[in-house]
Design a protein around this motif. Structure first.
Motif, short mmCIF file in Angstrom:
data_model
loop_
_atom_site.label_atom_id
_atom_site.label_comp_id
_atom_site.label_asym_id
_atom_site.label_seq_id
_atom_site.Cartn_x
_atom_site.Cartn_y
_atom_site.Cartn_z
N PRO A 235 0.83 -1.25 0.10
CA PRO A 235 0.06 0.00 -0.04
C PRO A 235 0.67 1.26 0.07
N ALA A 236 0.42 2.16 -0.48
CA ALA A 236 1.05 3.81 -0.72
C ALA A 236 1.64 4.07 0.82
N GLN A 237 0.46 3.83 1.73
CA GLN A 237 0.94 4.45 2.90
C GLN A 237 0.68 3.12 3.94
N ARG A 238 1.63 2.92 4.90
CA ARG A 238 1.33 2.15 5.87
C ARG A 238 0.90 2.64 7.28
N HIS A 239 -0.18 2.24 7.96
CA HIS A 239 -0.83 2.71 8.91
C HIS A 239 -0.82 1.48 10.29
N SER A 240 -1.36 0.25 9.84
CA SER A 240 -1.44 -0.79 10.76
C SER A 240 -1.42 -2.31 10.17
N PHE A 241 -1.08 -2.87 11.02
CA PHE A 241 -1.18 -4.42 10.48
C PHE A 241 -1.81 -5.43 11.63
N SER A 257 -3.27 -13.94 17.67
CA SER A 257 -3.42 -12.33 16.93
C SER A 257 -2.59 -11.36 17.70
N ARG A 258 -2.23 -10.52 16.56
CA ARG A 258 -1.46 -9.13 17.39
C ARG A 258 -1.87 -8.18 16.16
N THR A 259 -1.79 -6.91 16.86
CA THR A 259 -1.92 -5.62 15.95
C THR A 259 -0.88 -4.83 16.33
N TYR A 260 -0.31 -4.21 15.18
CA TYR A 260 0.86 -3.33 15.14
C TYR A 260 0.52 -2.01 14.75
N ALA A 261 0.85 -0.80 15.07
CA ALA A 261 0.99 0.55 14.42
C ALA A 261 2.12 0.80 13.60
N ARG A 266 -2.23 7.83 18.00
CA ARG A 266 -3.36 7.56 18.78
C ARG A 266 -3.69 6.10 18.69
N PHE A 267 -3.74 5.70 17.37
CA PHE A 267 -4.02 3.97 17.23
C PHE A 267 -3.11 3.31 18.18
N TYR A 268 -1.68 3.93 18.12
CA TYR A 268 -0.74 2.79 18.77
C TYR A 268 -1.29 3.08 20.25
N GLU A 269 -1.64 4.12 21.05
CA GLU A 269 -2.17 4.20 22.35
C GLU A 269 -3.28 3.10 22.50
N LEU A 270 -4.18 3.09 21.33
CA LEU A 270 -5.49 2.19 21.51
C LEU A 270 -5.11 0.74 21.51
N ILE A 271 -3.88 0.32 20.76
CA ILE A 271 -3.47 -1.05 20.70
C ILE A 271 -3.08 -1.36 22.48
N VAL A 272 -2.25 -0.13 22.96
CA VAL A 272 -1.74 -0.48 24.25
C VAL A 272 -2.95 -0.69 25.17
#
Ligand code: GLY
Ligand code: MN
Ligand code: MN
Length: 439
Positions: A235-241, A257-261, A266-272
């Protein structure tokens, strides 16, 4: 002796004990368990990948040998009818010579349709356990997958032997290697397809050997719960995985399952925050707790996260009752895990198979059991931006949602964090984290 070989003695003893109990109760001589047969693809000369009958692989880690059979009555040493054809087109498995062989009387079968010669003479008093009812009928079985036997076996499948727990630990250990490699691939800029290749390479298993198809989702694709596409394009931009991928050890599954920013956003904070929520739910697990109560507690904690992050405002009960938490977290908290990723018996409350359905408000919950020691579950809370669900909320519910925050989060898709947990009498064992996948 290898730890596993040691534990296997008691595993077989436990399976024999179960068979002895159920056969006596049902007035049958024993079970004849079919590994399965290959399935031909329509109008083709190729077969689908072979998937062994889970009742067969419960007895031994023989996952790739169709036309094989186990004969067990719980008293005598079980017989393994091991299919070993003369075939110069395909690889023929060697006669087994490993830790489990001493527990079976092994008979070799060279022609699949000659199995009757090796089966008990009076098959009418034995139960066939397998997928191929037509084959069973031709062989003369009148009792084919009897409900009473299956309900009994499925209920007890929840109670893992020490051998099974060790297999599940090892499956986690393997999957964790894949997750570490996949995370690295994401930060290196790989496509979904490339991440999957690196995942498989790290676990050393082919797609067909893995217990389920990986979900490898970049950006907004993370909001598609069963996203199976593997996009080749970066993708042109990488936000999340978001990655949901497992591994297999002797037929037992890991499901992680895992999720990475990509950036500390702010999304990173939400993962935390979701990671914290997940750990808090794991901490609530113990013998005697009802799985649906964990699911409902997850909704309460999620309501708090939605408030904290300004995604929705309202008190916990209100956000739950209006269906707001369900729009953000529409799937179940998790399921039992073992020989099958969604292990059987999740709704079974006794040996006779008394079914307790999921609560009406949570139809996708896959487990309504009360936890007991030596049982294994996934815990996998999520939070997603799924427009089709958010748009179906009524006006009162919509008024609680902060749509600007939803818009800001949409490109990230969603979050799921999933670990595999053994409930012990006095503690929980988070296999996933103990094998090194800390966050
Ligand atoms: N990977 C399927 C699930 O998490 O249930
Ligand atoms: Mn999963
Ligand atoms: Mn799962």
């Amino acid at each position: 002796m290898d730890l596993l070989a040691n534990l296997y003695h008691n595993h077989i003893a436990e399976l024999n004990r179960r068979v002895a109990l159920v056969t006596e109760r049902e007035g049958i001589d024993g079970l004849v368990i079919h590994s399965g047969q290959l399935h031909r693809q329509f109008l083709d000369d190729m077969d689908y990948p072979f998937k062994v009958n889970p009742h067969f692989k419960a007895w031994l880690p023989l996952l790739d040998n169709p036309n094989s059979w186990i004969i067990a009555n719980g008293k005598d040493k079980p017989t393994l009818i091991y299919y070993r054809p003369e075939d110069f087109w395909h690889k023929v498995n060697d006669v087994p010579n490993t830790f489990w062989v001493e527990h079976f009387d092994i008979k070799l079968l060279t022609k699949a349709d000659r199995v009757a010669e090796l089966l008990p003479k009076n098959v009418k008093s034995w139960a066939y356990i397998g997928e191929h009812l037509d084959v069973a009928e031709v062989l003369g079985f009148t009792s084919r997958n009897p409900d009473a036997v299956l309900n009994f076996l499925h209920f007890h499948r929840a109670d893992k032997t020490q051998y099974e727990l060790e297999c599940l630990r090892r499956a986690n250990q393997i999957a964790v290697k894949g997750h570490v490699a996949a995370k690295q691939a994401f930060y290196n800029g790989a496509s979904e397809f490339e991440i999957q290749q690196q995942y498989l390479s790290a676990i050393g298993q082919s797609e067909n050997e893995a217990p389920y198809s990986s979900i490898i989702a970049l950006n907004q694709n993370a909001a598609i719960l069963h996203y199976m596409t593997l996009e080749h394009q970066v993708p042109a931009q990488r936000h999340s995985f978001l990655i949901d991928a497992g591994a297999n050890y002797h037929g037992y599954a890991a499901d992680i399952s895992r999720t990475y920013a990509f950036e500390k956003s702010r999304f990173y904070e939400l993962i935390v925050a979701m990671n914290q929520l997940q750990l808090e739910i794991v901490d609530l697990m113990k013998p005697g707790v009802k799985y649906p109560d964990l699911h409902i507690e997850t909704h309460a904690k999620l309501a708090k996260v939605l408030n904290d992050f300004g995604l929705a405002s309202g008190d916990v009960q209100q956000l739950i009752e209006l269906g707001v938490t369900r729009a953000f977290f529409p799937h179940g908290l998790g399921h039992m895990l073992g020989l099958q990723v969604h292990d059987v018996g999740g709704f079974a409350h006794d040996e006779r198979g008394t079914h307790i359905p999921a609560p009406e408000a949570h139809p996708f919950l896959r487990c309504t059991r009360t936890l007991a020691a030596n049982q294994v579950f996934t815990i996998e809370p999520g939070l997603y931006i799924i427009d089709s669900l958010l748009s179906k909320l009524d006006n009162q519910a919509k008024a609680t949602v902060n749509w600007q925050q939803v818009d800001d989060l949409r490109p990230f898709g969603g979050i799921r964090i999933e670990d595999n947990i053994i409930v012990h009498q006095d503690r929980n064992e988070n296999m996933t984290r103990e094998q090194g996948l800390v966050d």
